[in-house]
Design an enzyme around this catalytic site. Structure first.
Site, PDB file in Angstrom:
ATOM      1  N   ARG A  46       5.600  -4.968 -67.134  1.00 36.41           N
ATOM      2  CA  ARG A  46       5.728  -5.659 -65.834  1.00 36.41           C
ATOM      3  C   ARG A  46       7.167  -5.540 -65.340  1.00 36.41           C
ATOM      4  O   ARG A  46       7.418  -5.299 -64.157  1.00 36.41           O
ATOM      5  CB  ARG A  46       5.322  -7.135 -65.943  1.00 36.41           C
ATOM      6  CG  ARG A  46       5.702  -7.939 -64.692  1.00 36.41           C
ATOM      7  CD  ARG A  46       4.957  -9.257 -64.518  1.00 36.41           C
ATOM      8  NE  ARG A  46       4.804 -10.014 -65.735  1.00 36.41           N
ATOM      9  CZ  ARG A  46       5.798 -10.679 -66.377  1.00 36.41           C
ATOM     10  NH1 ARG A  46       7.021 -10.679 -65.890  1.00 36.41           N
ATOM     11  NH2 ARG A  46       5.557 -11.332 -67.494  1.00 36.41           N
ATOM     12  N   TYR A  98      -1.478  -4.909 -38.648  1.00 39.67           N
ATOM     13  CA  TYR A  98      -2.542  -4.679 -39.623  1.00 39.67           C
ATOM     14  C   TYR A  98      -3.254  -6.008 -39.904  1.00 39.67           C
ATOM     15  O   TYR A  98      -2.587  -7.012 -40.191  1.00 39.67           O
ATOM     16  CB  TYR A  98      -1.938  -4.103 -40.915  1.00 39.67           C
ATOM     17  CG  TYR A  98      -2.952  -3.907 -41.993  1.00 39.67           C
ATOM     18  CD1 TYR A  98      -3.914  -2.910 -41.896  1.00 39.67           C
ATOM     19  CD2 TYR A  98      -2.985  -4.732 -43.109  1.00 39.67           C
ATOM     20  CE1 TYR A  98      -4.874  -2.735 -42.877  1.00 39.67           C
ATOM     21  CE2 TYR A  98      -3.940  -4.565 -44.095  1.00 39.67           C
ATOM     22  CZ  TYR A  98      -4.884  -3.564 -43.972  1.00 39.67           C
ATOM     23  OH  TYR A  98      -5.825  -3.408 -44.948  1.00 39.67           O
ATOM     24  N   ASP A 170       7.174  -2.021 -41.606  1.00 40.77           N
ATOM     25  CA  ASP A 170       5.970  -1.453 -42.218  1.00 40.77           C
ATOM     26  C   ASP A 170       5.804  -0.068 -41.594  1.00 40.77           C
ATOM     27  O   ASP A 170       5.397   0.071 -40.447  1.00 40.77           O
ATOM     28  CB  ASP A 170       4.760  -2.349 -41.948  1.00 40.77           C
ATOM     29  CG  ASP A 170       3.479  -1.810 -42.606  1.00 40.77           C
ATOM     30  OD1 ASP A 170       3.398  -0.589 -42.847  1.00 40.77           O
ATOM     31  OD2 ASP A 170       2.554  -2.608 -42.846  1.00 40.77           O
ATOM     32  N   LYS A 195      -2.255   4.910 -48.312  1.00 40.92           N
ATOM     33  CA  LYS A 195      -2.538   5.736 -47.138  1.00 40.92           C
ATOM     34  C   LYS A 195      -1.883   7.117 -47.299  1.00 40.92           C
ATOM     35  O   LYS A 195      -2.251   7.845 -48.190  1.00 40.92           O
ATOM     36  CB  LYS A 195      -2.065   5.004 -45.879  1.00 40.92           C
ATOM     37  CG  LYS A 195      -2.461   3.516 -45.848  1.00 40.92           C
ATOM     38  CD  LYS A 195      -3.953   3.255 -45.782  1.00 40.92           C
ATOM     39  CE  LYS A 195      -4.333   1.805 -46.066  1.00 40.92           C
ATOM     40  NZ  LYS A 195      -3.791   0.826 -45.152  1.00 40.92           N
TER      41      LYS A 195
HETATM   42  C1  LIG Z   1      -3.492  -0.597 -45.300  1.00 40.72           C
HETATM   43  C2  LIG Z   1      -2.303  -1.218 -44.707  1.00 40.72           C
HETATM   44  C3  LIG Z   1      -1.670  -2.314 -45.323  1.00 40.72           C
HETATM   45  C4  LIG Z   1      -2.215  -2.946 -46.594  1.00 40.72           C
HETATM   46  O1  LIG Z   1      -2.133  -2.104 -47.695  1.00 40.72           O
HETATM   47  P1  LIG Z   1      -3.173  -2.106 -48.919  1.00 40.72           P
HETATM   48  O2  LIG Z   1      -2.670  -1.019 -49.778  1.00 40.72           O
HETATM   49  O3  LIG Z   1      -4.525  -1.859 -48.355  1.00 40.72           O
HETATM   50  O4  LIG Z   1      -3.085  -3.453 -49.560  1.00 40.72           O
HETATM   51  C5  LIG Z   1      -0.523  -2.813 -44.732  1.00 40.72           C
HETATM   52  N1  LIG Z   1      -0.031  -2.304 -43.590  1.00 40.72           N
HETATM   53  C6  LIG Z   1      -0.619  -1.262 -42.969  1.00 40.72           C
HETATM   54  C7  LIG Z   1      -0.025  -0.735 -41.710  1.00 40.72           C
HETATM   55  C8  LIG Z   1      -1.777  -0.691 -43.499  1.00 40.72           C
HETATM   56  O5  LIG Z   1      -2.361   0.331 -42.853  1.00 40.72           O
END
Ligand SMILES: *Cc1c(COP(=O)(O)O)cnc(C)c1O
Length: 382
Positions: A46, A98, A170, A195
């Protein structure tokens, strides 16, 4: 070195004992101590694991940050960042956010005394007006979901600096390949690595890169303290994914532009949102600040029945959530990804029941266009 080189070389030359070219998967929970009060640098996974560390250091290099962090998901990463704040703090957040981030802020962190204002972060004046005496941070999506509004990260970061706020971006839709937010002045970038970074629709992970060492120390304390770390196998898959990030995104963007142009001319399409199109409001800004326009497209069909037709009749393009992988996906934001946002807000944002979102993959663009064409045709009453 250029980012394509750095990405391809991520995790290399870490195993001096065997010379293994790729980073080994250190599937271990704990590490033997060489002596009393001594450590190999690793004690417990961890707190630190060599496979995860290869990913974390690799990300820091791609971002030009001092340190990277890997989490069990994008939401775990964002959750961990919220521990930087305390009761009474206020954050300004991108309004067409999101859905999961919105849910996290409103349903979870609000009850611990954090408050959030949602504004159109593509308009810096609106951000400035939303600043209160207790505003500690701006949480901005560089390219929004699903309407693909573009934020001027450089100007927003300068505003944050002036007002002593953290600038958290983000950058999931763009990745460091297309937009280098830390170079533009942001303090922290956060990713759903599920992604484009992992890139194969096969791994869920979250990533954070931090510019300042003192801030990074705090983020590490929270990562280790809260413990939602990424496991070694998924860290390895993400390293593996990042190696091809730049060529995947090159192809995905080429495909996305061709599809966006094709959709623009389609009689059953009312509106196309793609920043690579010259009439998109963020087109010029993205050209100046970044290296591309990404591969997400949102479009409105002319008739409600076409939504179901497209979702059901596309064969190559899968009806599924998520984005950024090698396979093309289509989804219906109002119902699938943004269900946690109040109907009035969705309406105001323009996330209506005619809007579809495409995540363009690396397939051949002619095949993708042919798939959309036959799906549209299938919806026409004979
Ligand atoms: C998918 C997504 C998230 C969340 O991520 P996870 O890996 O699904 O927990 C946060 N911000 C954006 C812009 C996303 O597309």
């Amino acid at each position: 070195m250029k980012i394509a080189t750095e990405a391809a070389q991520i995790g290399l030359q870490r195993d001096t004992r065997t010379g293994a070219v790729t980073v080994p998967i250190y599937q271990t929970a704990t590490f033997r101590h060489p002596g009393l009060g001594q450590s190999t640098g690793y004690d417990y996974s961890r707190s630190g694991n060599p496979t995860r560390q290869a990913l974390e250091e690799g990300l820091a290099v791609l971002e030009g940050g001092c340190r990277g962090f890997a989490y069990a998901s994008g939401m775990a990463a964002i959750t961990s960042l919220m521990f930087l704040f305390k009761q009474g703090d206020h954050l300004i957040v991108t309004e067409d956010l999101y859905g999961g981030s919105y849910r996290l802020f409103e349903k979870l962190f609000q009850q611990f005394g954090l408050s959030f204002s949602y504004v159109d972060t593509s308009d810096i004046e609106l951000v400035r007006q939303a600043i209160r005496p207790n505003t500690r941070a701006l949480f901005v999506e560089s390219l929004t979901n699903p309407l693909l509004k573009v934020a001027d990260v450089e100007k927003l970061a300068a505003l944050c600096k002036e007002r002593d706020m953290l600038c958290i971006v983000d950058n999931t839709f763009l990745t460091p390949y297309l937009l280098r937010c830390l170079d533009l002045g942001a303090d922290i970038t956060v990713y759903s690595g599920s992604k484009y970074l992992a890139g194969h629709n096969d791994t869920v992970c979250g990533l954070v890169a931090v510019k300042d060492p003192a801030l990074a120390e705090q983020v590490y304390f929270h990562q280790n303290g809260a413990g939602a770390v990424l496991g070694p196998q998924d860290s390895w898959l993400t390293v593996r994914g990042i190696k091809t990030l730049t060529i995947r995104m090159d192809r995905q963007q080429e495909n996305a532009l061709a599809i966006a142009q094709w959709l623009t001319l389609h009689p059953q399409v009312a509106k196309v949102h793609y920043p690579g199109l010259p009439d998109h409001p963020g087109h010029e800004l993205m050209k100046q600040r970044g290296k591309g326009f990404g591969a997400m497209i949102a479009f409105e069909v002319t008739e409600p029945h076409l939504v179901n037709t497209l979702l059901m009749k596309t064969r190559l393009i899968s009806f599924a959530e998520s984005l950024g992988g090698v396979e093309s996906l289509i989804t219906f934001p109002a119902v699938q990804t943004h269900a946690d946002i109040e109907p009035e807000t969705l309406k105001r944002l323009g996330i209506n029941h005619l809007l579809l979102r495409l995540s363009v993959g690396i397939e051949d663009k002619d095949d993708l266009i042919a798939d959309l064409a036959q799906a549209f045709a299938g919806g026409e009453p004979e």
